[in-house]
Enzyme design. Sequence first.
Site, PDB file in Angstrom:
ATOM      1  N   ASP A 255      47.055  58.893 -20.530  1.00 54.34           N
ATOM      2  CA  ASP A 255      47.150  59.561 -19.132  1.00 54.34           C
ATOM      3  C   ASP A 255      48.199  60.530 -18.694  1.00 54.34           C
ATOM      4  O   ASP A 255      48.138  61.452 -19.037  1.00 54.34           O
ATOM      5  CB  ASP A 255      47.117  58.532 -18.179  1.00 54.34           C
TER       6      ASP A 255
ATOM      7  N   HIS B 231      40.229  54.245 -15.653  1.00 56.58           N
ATOM      8  CA  HIS B 231      41.005  53.262 -14.756  1.00 56.58           C
ATOM      9  C   HIS B 231      40.082  52.188 -14.479  1.00 56.58           C
ATOM     10  O   HIS B 231      40.441  50.918 -14.756  1.00 56.58           O
ATOM     11  CB  HIS B 231      41.596  53.943 -13.522  1.00 56.58           C
TER      12      HIS B 231
HETATM   13 ZN   LIG Z   1      43.965  60.611 -15.052  1.00 57.20          ZN
END
Ligand SMILES: [Zn+2]
Length: 438
Positions: free
Chosen positions: A312, A261
């Site tokens: 994800d 991220h």
């Molecule tokens: Zn994750």
Amino acid sequence: MWCERALLPTGIADDVVISMDEGHIVDIAVGKAAPLDSALHRGLTIPGFANAHSHAFHRALRGRTHRGAGDFWTWRDEMYRLAARLTPENYLALARATFAEMVMAGYTVVGEFHYVHHQPDGTPYAEPNAMGTALVSAAREAGIRLTLLDACYLRGGARKPLGADQLRFSDGTAAAWADRVGQLRETDTMRVGAAVHSVRAVDLPAISTVAKFAADRGAVLHAHVSEQMEENAQSQAEYGRSPTEVLADAGALSDRFTAVHATRVRPADIELLARARCTCCFCPTTERDLADGTGPAKTLTNAGVALAVGSDQHAVIDPFAELRGVEMNERMQSLTRGNYSAETLLSFGSSNGYRSLGWSEANAIEVGALADLITISLGGVRLSGAADDALIDSVVFAATSADVTDVVVNGRIIVRDGDHLTLDVGAELRSSILALAE
Ligand SMILES: [Zn+2]
């Protein structure tokens, strides 16, 4: 295998015969008529994609968490309710179906960030790696290459014990985590990587233990980093340092490290990540879905950080959506087009992702490379009429996972003409997800 067109390191070539042996490419011949006995691949053949960040079980949340308001933290409560219902048996079925959906979409390797280790009350299974072994079997049966990123998860937050719904994630100590993970055995299509769930969930001394475990084995190390402002605030309150600085202090940053991220990293963090030659894994479809915001892609890559992508939570499984998401999010922030060429975005999806997952022999169509290839139909409604000199632009900016017709992993054909050769993936998704529905 004969390809109508293939993306070689020198550019796109026509009538390419790729010979493979024991999972690697051993010969490439250009300008060859299709041999009678070879598999034909019509369209454009390119290196397969790496899904560098996955939580397979989140697939069961698709379509069930988009309604209504809230943020990452309210979504997490729903995710925890699902995690509580997982067993080695139902997880095998769900992960096999999810990995099969990935391979059909053009992902040829997945980095599974795995933290649901134990029974719901935290008691280990008789076989301590029962859940990890289920994921390994799932990947093998789905035909996708796997890096099992086994994640250390020890606490509920800064100076906070685990919540009841987090007990099954924890090994108690980082040493116990290392003991368990040390028992996992690799194969030619499975590698073991290490992960720190986050600076929230693992304190600094424990991060050092995990980092040392990874360094001793030359394994890759992943962590969720600065996905949320709240995470940065907790780290500041506990250490007076950002999550990236804490990871640096613990010796976690290196060219084997991937920050997942990196949405809220600051300039000092970016300098640390660049100096250690780390990778950042962006997950644009998830970050949008959870209203996380988007990380400073261009600032990171200008500093020398490599980017990879992951799906994800699997709100969608589509490598093209992730790759153009990196560029499109950057456009929305910078008000500038053309931040990355289509070729550069492809490299985020393939070679950078492979490296991030520890497959450094990665992945181009050249002799010696892994035989992980996908073929994209150029005849469908999205790509028909593509300009010959801009095929890669058409593919990156307009293709979807539905345009992937053929997938080869480790030299084996897994998907042919859009069909998985061994699994009824739609039926497996339906049965495995409904079995977990409340
Ligand atoms: Zn994750």
